[in-house]
Write a protein that holds these residues in place. Sequence first.
Motif, PDB file in Angstrom:
ATOM      1  N   PHE A  69       0.832  -1.204   0.000  1.00  0.00           N
ATOM      2  CA  PHE A  69       0.000   0.000   0.000  1.00  0.00           C
ATOM      3  C   PHE A  69       0.868   1.256   0.000  1.00  0.00           C
ATOM      4  O   PHE A  69       0.594   2.215  -0.723  1.00  0.00           O
ATOM      5  N   ALA A  70       1.936   1.262   0.813  1.00  0.00           N
ATOM      6  CA  ALA A  70       2.827   2.428   0.888  1.00  0.00           C
ATOM      7  C   ALA A  70       3.526   2.666  -0.449  1.00  0.00           C
ATOM      8  O   ALA A  70       3.678   3.807  -0.893  1.00  0.00           O
ATOM      9  N   LEU A  71       3.941   1.593  -1.115  1.00  0.00           N
ATOM     10  CA  LEU A  71       4.617   1.719  -2.402  1.00  0.00           C
ATOM     11  C   LEU A  71       3.663   2.274  -3.464  1.00  0.00           C
ATOM     12  O   LEU A  71       4.041   3.120  -4.279  1.00  0.00           O
ATOM     13  N   LYS A  72       2.428   1.821  -3.430  1.00  0.00           N
ATOM     14  CA  LYS A  72       1.432   2.334  -4.378  1.00  0.00           C
ATOM     15  C   LYS A  72       1.186   3.826  -4.158  1.00  0.00           C
ATOM     16  O   LYS A  72       1.021   4.584  -5.122  1.00  0.00           O
ATOM     17  N   GLU A  73       1.154   4.249  -2.899  1.00  0.00           N
ATOM     18  CA  GLU A  73       0.896   5.659  -2.596  1.00  0.00           C
ATOM     19  C   GLU A  73       1.989   6.579  -3.125  1.00  0.00           C
ATOM     20  O   GLU A  73       1.739   7.751  -3.391  1.00  0.00           O
ATOM     21  N   THR A  74       3.205   6.060  -3.287  1.00  0.00           N
ATOM     22  CA  THR A  74       4.295   6.885  -3.809  1.00  0.00           C
ATOM     23  C   THR A  74       4.378   6.822  -5.331  1.00  0.00           C
ATOM     24  O   THR A  74       5.232   7.481  -5.933  1.00  0.00           O
ATOM     25  N   GLY A  75       3.524   6.028  -5.968  1.00  0.00           N
ATOM     26  CA  GLY A  75       3.534   5.914  -7.422  1.00  0.00           C
ATOM     27  C   GLY A  75       4.314   4.734  -7.933  1.00  0.00           C
ATOM     28  O   GLY A  75       4.395   4.512  -9.147  1.00  0.00           O
ATOM     29  N   LEU A  76       4.921   3.954  -7.037  1.00  0.00           N
ATOM     30  CA  LEU A  76       5.683   2.764  -7.439  1.00  0.00           C
ATOM     31  C   LEU A  76       4.761   1.551  -7.444  1.00  0.00           C
ATOM     32  O   LEU A  76       4.833   0.689  -6.570  1.00  0.00           O
ATOM     33  N   ASN A  77       3.909   1.492  -8.427  1.00  0.00           N
ATOM     34  CA  ASN A  77       2.942   0.402  -8.480  1.00  0.00           C
ATOM     35  C   ASN A  77       3.450  -0.701  -9.405  1.00  0.00           C
ATOM     36  O   ASN A  77       3.427  -0.579 -10.623  1.00  0.00           O
ATOM     37  N   ILE A  78       3.903  -1.792  -8.811  1.00  0.00           N
ATOM     38  CA  ILE A  78       4.324  -2.974  -9.575  1.00  0.00           C
ATOM     39  C   ILE A  78       3.450  -4.170  -9.169  1.00  0.00           C
ATOM     40  O   ILE A  78       3.886  -5.314  -9.222  1.00  0.00           O
ATOM     41  N   PHE A  79       2.216  -3.839  -8.797  1.00  0.00           N
ATOM     42  CA  PHE A  79       1.319  -4.868  -8.276  1.00  0.00           C
ATOM     43  C   PHE A  79       0.038  -4.911  -9.115  1.00  0.00           C
ATOM     44  O   PHE A  79      -0.861  -4.093  -8.922  1.00  0.00           O
ATOM     45  N   PRO A  80      -0.049  -5.833 -10.060  1.00  0.00           N
ATOM     46  CA  PRO A  80      -1.239  -5.918 -10.919  1.00  0.00           C
ATOM     47  C   PRO A  80      -2.490  -6.237 -10.112  1.00  0.00           C
ATOM     48  O   PRO A  80      -2.426  -6.874  -9.052  1.00  0.00           O
TER      49      PRO A  80
END
Length: 667
Positions: free
Chosen positions: A514-525
């Motif tokens: 969740f934290a990675l997605k919030e920073t724009g680093l989304n590598i989770f399909p």
Amino acid sequence: MSGRKKKKVTKAERLKQLQEEEERRQKEEEEARVKYEKEEMERLELERIEKEKWNQLESKDLERRNEELEELSLLERCFPEAEKLKQDTRLLSQWKHYIQCDGSPDPSIAPEINTFISLWKEETNETFEEVIAKSKLVLNQASTLADLDSGNMEKVIQDENVTLYVWANLKKNPRYKSVRFSETQTGFEIPRILATSDIALRLLHTHYDHVTPLRPISTSFQGHTTRIPQFVKDEVKSVEAAISKELPEESKQLENESNSVHEEEETKCEEQGDIEVQTSFVQEESDATKCELEMKLLSETVLSAQLLLIENATEKPTFFEDNEVDLCQFTTLGGVYHLDILELPPQYKPMKSWMIVEILKEGLQKYIYPPETTEDVETENAFPPIEVTLEVQENVIFFEDPMVARWDAEGKHWQTDGISNVSYKSEERLITFSLETFGPVTLIQDTHVNMPFQSWELRPLGVNKVLLTVTTVFTEVQIQIKEDLCMLASIKLSDKKHSSTLEGKWMTPISFIFALKETGLNIFPSGHSHFYVIINYKNPLVELKAYRQLALLSSAFAFGWSKWNAVCTSKKVIVKLSEHLTEEPIQNPNWTLLMFSGNRAQRLKINENSETFSEALKEETEFHSTLYHMVKDFASKEAMEKIRSSNCQFIDSVCYMLLSTRLLSYS
């Protein structure tokens, strides 16, 4: 001599030449025929030998399949064991991950998630209202806080998650149309009509998105638990009933024995001791049976939840508005900017030794711009858009120029109309745009900007610790996993290291994602990602089995992306493997290609540099039903010991990260 004429060939000599040529041709044809027949016989013999060898390998594989699957089942007990070790408080940090458009909810915690949704909404609303109250207090005192140079008032109030910008137009000077808040680049370019009006501008930047509706988990998701085989549930119930019935009967039987023995005084103490031991044994045996079946049920539940993580949605989300933002395709980043034009409230006026102010019961009022009726206005451009300049949050990464979206309060969604002249300065992290009407705005980025991946690698770093590297078009992300925690190790953008506030912070896998997605680093399909990205589709069950078994082996073996994985069928996956027992990376590792179909594992004869693809088995190797038993054929004793002694929470965390990135389908 050059002038000498060539000797004329007689008819007899010509016939003789033709005869010799014919004999030579026939001889060559015969030799070719004999050679072909010999080669064909050799080929058929070789095929027969290969087929016989193949059949022997298949027979051997089938003979030991049950034994290998039983051993794998014992190894995979780490997944339900890890689930039992997880604390219930994990819900506090996990629920957000599941309620987004791209989240797949764990059916076992769906009810609790819905509770946390309402709690979080209440908490964020309270924070929001507190800041609004602060802005009201500042504007009521605007005249006492006025800037000496401009005569207007500006104020910036900042805390950890919220920044408030307030500007009051006290002088109403038409020349002051440019508003810039001190020590920032944030500001506005307002039209003349606003520069001469009694207005205030308020920009409230919440560093989180509390505007996008949080979608509660539907009870239909809970129906996924029915995937747990019914016979397992029935078996648990029947055993529980049998146990409850068996215990009273055993006690009654032992009591009768005790009464008969009671008549013989000399054996009384010994028999009572035997009865207590037997009763204890029956109780322990019953508890063990019940515990075993509960573990079996939990194992099936975990398997069902894991499969749910990699399932693809069957229908693409439909959106009815032309300019509505598809939140499965785009992600809001950097929080929400609440832009408001307010009527300037009555200001303090000195009167002798008093300060007098009119207090409005209704509080701050919004200034309608442009006005709802413009009949008295002659020119069309009397109410031009307002130019807004915003500073992009530092911990957010935009791999492409961000888009701007505004909130439609009536439709309850983000949309992109009413916004023009968008420009982004990546070095200064400033975005400028023109806005027709004020309200909440946010920045959005393509959710799948880093998909599909270019390559990946998973290698051990020591005891119960691995490093996962995912390489995309724009970035290289390195993630460390140890026991039940994850950490961002490093980020590279265009081959340059990028610093992030997340680096060095250990978190649980779901909180980390969740934290990675919030920073724009989304590598989770997500379950909908395949509608927006060209993927290398793999059968979900094959993919799931592969991730579980790769996680089991990850403490002693390095795995990596193979170009041949895109060539083989959807029912098979191919990865490269190398034994890795050191903490440091191995230069030029000796990679072996593995192919796995869910119920058969084999080493391939080809390598990563081969020109053509072939499923041919590597010489002197065999089939196995699992990846674990296949690597046993060539792994060192130290490697196998590392695998068997791995921490269950570590294996579970590695598996969860593999399931979340779906490297086999999205690379």
